[in-house]
Design a protein around this motif. Structure first.
Motif, PDB file in Angstrom:
ATOM      1  N   MET A   1     -23.941 -26.444 -23.677  1.00 46.77           N
ATOM      2  CA  MET A   1     -24.611 -27.108 -22.566  1.00 46.77           C
ATOM      3  C   MET A   1     -23.582 -28.018 -21.917  1.00 46.77           C
ATOM      4  SD  MET A   1     -27.470 -27.336 -20.894  1.00 46.77           S
ATOM      5  CE  MET A   1     -28.771 -26.823 -22.019  1.00 46.77           C
ATOM      6  N   LEU A   2     -23.322 -27.781 -20.633  1.00 44.72           N
ATOM      7  CA  LEU A   2     -22.418 -28.639 -19.876  1.00 44.72           C
ATOM      8  C   LEU A   2     -23.239 -29.768 -19.266  1.00 44.72           C
ATOM      9  CD1 LEU A   2     -20.416 -25.844 -18.020  1.00 44.72           C
ATOM     10  CD2 LEU A   2     -19.742 -27.068 -20.103  1.00 44.72           C
ATOM     11  N   HIS A   3     -22.804 -30.997 -19.490  1.00 46.55           N
ATOM     12  CA  HIS A   3     -23.489 -32.178 -18.968  1.00 46.55           C
ATOM     13  C   HIS A   3     -22.631 -32.814 -17.884  1.00 46.55           C
ATOM     14  CE1 HIS A   3     -26.595 -32.291 -22.130  1.00 46.55           C
ATOM     15  NE2 HIS A   3     -25.646 -31.789 -22.898  1.00 46.55           N
ATOM     16  N   ALA A   4     -23.267 -33.159 -16.777  1.00 43.42           N
ATOM     17  CA  ALA A   4     -22.550 -33.741 -15.648  1.00 43.42           C
ATOM     18  C   ALA A   4     -23.203 -35.065 -15.257  1.00 43.42           C
ATOM     19  CB  ALA A   4     -22.567 -32.765 -14.471  1.00 43.42           C
ATOM     20  N   GLU A   5     -22.516 -35.803 -14.367  1.00 39.51           N
ATOM     21  CA  GLU A   5     -23.085 -37.048 -13.851  1.00 39.51           C
ATOM     22  C   GLU A   5     -24.465 -36.786 -13.257  1.00 39.51           C
ATOM     23  OE1 GLU A   5     -22.083 -39.985 -14.268  1.00 39.51           O
ATOM     24  OE2 GLU A   5     -19.912 -39.993 -14.384  1.00 39.51           O
ATOM     25  N   GLY A   6     -25.295 -37.808 -13.263  1.00 34.14           N
ATOM     26  CA  GLY A   6     -26.593 -37.724 -12.624  1.00 34.14           C
ATOM     27  C   GLY A   6     -27.626 -36.946 -13.400  1.00 34.14           C
ATOM     28  N   GLY A   7     -27.327 -36.591 -14.659  1.00 36.00           N
ATOM     29  CA  GLY A   7     -28.280 -35.850 -15.472  1.00 36.00           C
ATOM     30  C   GLY A   7     -28.275 -34.353 -15.242  1.00 36.00           C
ATOM     31  N   TRP A   8     -27.323 -33.835 -14.464  1.00 33.16           N
ATOM     32  CA  TRP A   8     -27.252 -32.382 -14.221  1.00 33.16           C
ATOM     33  C   TRP A   8     -26.691 -31.695 -15.459  1.00 33.16           C
ATOM     34  CZ3 TRP A   8     -30.251 -33.130 -10.623  1.00 33.16           C
ATOM     35  CH2 TRP A   8     -30.014 -33.995  -9.570  1.00 33.16           C
TER      36      TRP A   8
ATOM     37  N   LYS B   1     -13.571 -46.012 -17.163  1.00 30.56           N
ATOM     38  CA  LYS B   1     -14.941 -45.814 -17.634  1.00 30.56           C
ATOM     39  C   LYS B   1     -15.313 -44.333 -17.736  1.00 30.56           C
ATOM     40  CE  LYS B   1     -16.427 -50.231 -15.893  1.00 30.56           C
ATOM     41  NZ  LYS B   1     -17.225 -50.957 -14.907  1.00 30.56           N
ATOM     42  N   TRP B   2     -14.412 -43.452 -17.287  1.00 29.81           N
ATOM     43  CA  TRP B   2     -14.681 -42.017 -17.358  1.00 29.81           C
ATOM     44  C   TRP B   2     -14.174 -41.462 -18.682  1.00 29.81           C
ATOM     45  CZ3 TRP B   2     -12.219 -37.438 -18.270  1.00 29.81           C
ATOM     46  CH2 TRP B   2     -12.868 -36.263 -17.864  1.00 29.81           C
ATOM     47  N   ASP B   3     -14.969 -40.620 -19.320  1.00 26.88           N
ATOM     48  CA  ASP B   3     -14.485 -39.841 -20.463  1.00 26.88           C
ATOM     49  C   ASP B   3     -15.258 -38.532 -20.508  1.00 26.88           C
ATOM     50  OD1 ASP B   3     -16.979 -40.470 -21.542  1.00 26.88           O
ATOM     51  OD2 ASP B   3     -16.183 -41.731 -23.141  1.00 26.88           O
ATOM     52  N   LEU B   4     -14.753 -37.633 -21.319  1.00 27.31           N
ATOM     53  CA  LEU B   4     -15.400 -36.337 -21.530  1.00 27.31           C
ATOM     54  C   LEU B   4     -15.824 -36.274 -22.985  1.00 27.31           C
ATOM     55  CD1 LEU B   4     -16.168 -33.535 -20.419  1.00 27.31           C
ATOM     56  CD2 LEU B   4     -13.895 -32.746 -21.135  1.00 27.31           C
ATOM     57  N   ARG B   5     -17.140 -36.278 -23.211  1.00 26.79           N
ATOM     58  CA  ARG B   5     -17.676 -36.252 -24.564  1.00 26.79           C
ATOM     59  C   ARG B   5     -17.812 -34.821 -25.062  1.00 26.79           C
ATOM     60  NH1 ARG B   5     -23.012 -37.938 -25.108  1.00 26.79           N
ATOM     61  NH2 ARG B   5     -22.645 -37.800 -27.337  1.00 26.79           N
ATOM     62  N   ILE B   6     -17.450 -34.620 -26.318  1.00 31.49           N
ATOM     63  CA  ILE B   6     -17.625 -33.319 -26.973  1.00 31.49           C
ATOM     64  C   ILE B   6     -18.469 -33.574 -28.210  1.00 31.49           C
ATOM     65  CG2 ILE B   6     -16.446 -31.388 -28.067  1.00 31.49           C
ATOM     66  CD1 ILE B   6     -14.075 -32.068 -26.182  1.00 31.49           C
TER      67      ILE B   6
ATOM     68  N   ARG C   1     -14.198 -30.529 -12.872  1.00 29.79           N
ATOM     69  CA  ARG C   1     -15.344 -29.623 -12.892  1.00 29.79           C
ATOM     70  C   ARG C   1     -15.016 -28.442 -13.790  1.00 29.79           C
ATOM     71  NH1 ARG C   1     -17.132 -27.164  -7.354  1.00 29.79           N
ATOM     72  NH2 ARG C   1     -18.795 -26.335  -8.657  1.00 29.79           N
ATOM     73  N   MET C   2     -16.023 -27.934 -14.439  1.00 29.31           N
ATOM     74  CA  MET C   2     -15.875 -26.697 -15.192  1.00 29.31           C
ATOM     75  C   MET C   2     -15.768 -25.566 -14.183  1.00 29.31           C
ATOM     76  SD  MET C   2     -16.008 -25.779 -18.419  1.00 29.31           S
ATOM     77  CE  MET C   2     -15.315 -24.172 -18.781  1.00 29.31           C
ATOM     78  N   VAL C   3     -14.954 -24.559 -14.474  1.00 27.51           N
ATOM     79  CA  VAL C   3     -14.889 -23.377 -13.611  1.00 27.51           C
ATOM     80  C   VAL C   3     -15.059 -22.141 -14.500  1.00 27.51           C
ATOM     81  CG1 VAL C   3     -13.561 -22.078 -11.904  1.00 27.51           C
ATOM     82  CG2 VAL C   3     -13.375 -24.584 -11.979  1.00 27.51           C
TER      83      VAL C   3
ATOM     84  N   LEU D   1     -18.100 -33.108 -14.469  1.00 27.17           N
ATOM     85  CA  LEU D   1     -18.313 -32.847 -15.895  1.00 27.17           C
ATOM     86  C   LEU D   1     -18.091 -34.108 -16.728  1.00 27.17           C
ATOM     87  CD1 LEU D   1     -18.928 -30.475 -17.832  1.00 27.17           C
ATOM     88  CD2 LEU D   1     -16.455 -30.223 -18.117  1.00 27.17           C
ATOM     89  N   ARG D   2     -19.021 -34.371 -17.644  1.00 20.29           N
ATOM     90  CA  ARG D   2     -18.907 -35.534 -18.526  1.00 20.29           C
ATOM     91  C   ARG D   2     -19.149 -35.202 -19.995  1.00 20.29           C
ATOM     92  NH1 ARG D   2     -18.984 -40.659 -16.557  1.00 20.29           N
ATOM     93  NH2 ARG D   2     -18.153 -41.066 -18.634  1.00 20.29           N
ATOM     94  N   GLY D   3     -19.727 -34.029 -20.282  1.00 18.44           N
ATOM     95  CA  GLY D   3     -19.993 -33.730 -21.676  1.00 18.44           C
ATOM     96  C   GLY D   3     -20.099 -32.243 -21.942  1.00 18.44           C
ATOM     97  N   ILE D   4     -19.698 -31.859 -23.146  1.00 22.71           N
ATOM     98  CA  ILE D   4     -19.794 -30.477 -23.615  1.00 22.71           C
ATOM     99  C   ILE D   4     -20.526 -30.537 -24.947  1.00 22.71           C
ATOM    100  CG2 ILE D   4     -18.512 -28.413 -24.274  1.00 22.71           C
ATOM    101  CD1 ILE D   4     -16.116 -29.704 -22.684  1.00 22.71           C
TER     102      ILE D   4
END
Length: 196
Positions: free
Chosen positions: A106-113, A39-44, A147-149, A162-165
């Motif tokens: 804009m980096l998007h993470a779990e929980g709306g961060w 269920k995990w993916d990284l959206r661009i 995580r983005m570094v 991290l979940r979205g860029i």
């Protein structure tokens, strides 16, 4: 530690920071725990020619490399000589075609961060997607699975979970910046908060 080594380390610690050997855990809200990685993916998305979603399996199969850096938290700790294993930003961006007006991320993470970055900081050779820290998979508290570094900025810019860029034409504040953090966050200029 010799006097020379102490001075060298001092030169690597920005103003107002204190060196730590530990890796403090700081976040707001709940830590996400993943049970089903399908269920995990990284959206661009955003200003790209074609949006993409990279699955966990695909992401973990990407070529990795080691990165060595120092990290600096806005809460005044600095941790030197970190060794990370991760995926270079260029590895992902080789597959993505940006539209000409893309200038920010804009980096998007779990929980709306979320947190914002200029495109050039996101694309820097020193920026990467971290999977392991000092030989161990990231713990959930430190951003597992990815995580983005961005080590040249304060560490809140290195978004955990991290979940979205998202690529943008104009800069806009993310969660942390809307809540008082500096829009850029250069540790050497002590760009901690927007009232500084």
């Amino acid at each position: 530690m010799s006097e020379t080594n102490v001075q060298q380390h001092k030169d690597r610690v920005p103003p107002g920071q204190k060196q730590t050997e530990s890796f403090p855990v700081l976040h707001y809200g709940d830590v996400p725990y993943y049970r089903d990685m399908s269920k995990w993916d990284l959206r661009i998305f955003g200003l790209v020619e074609e949006e993409a979603a990279i699955s966990y399996k695909t992401f973990m199969a990407l070529p990795r490399k080691l990165f060595h850096n120092d990290i600096h938290c806005v809460t005044t700790w600095s941790k030197l000589d970190n060794v990370w294993e991760g995926v270079a930003v260029a590895t992902i961006m080789d597959k993505i075609k940006l539209k000409p007006d893309a200038k920010f991320v804009m980096l998007h993470a779990e929980g709306g961060w979320s947190t914002n970055l200029p495109l050039e900081d996101f694309m820097a050779e020193t920026s990467f997607f971290g999977i392991k820290h000092n030989g161990e998979l990231l713990s959930p508290e430190h951003g597992y699975p990815v995580r983005m570094v961005v080590p040249h900025l304060y560490f809140w810019k290195s978004a955990k979970w991290l979940r979205g860029i998202e690529f943008l034409a104009k800069d806009k504040p993310g969660f942390w910046e809307r809540n008082g953090y500096h829009m850029y966050g250069d540790p050497w200029k002590e760009e901690r908060y927007d009232w500084d």
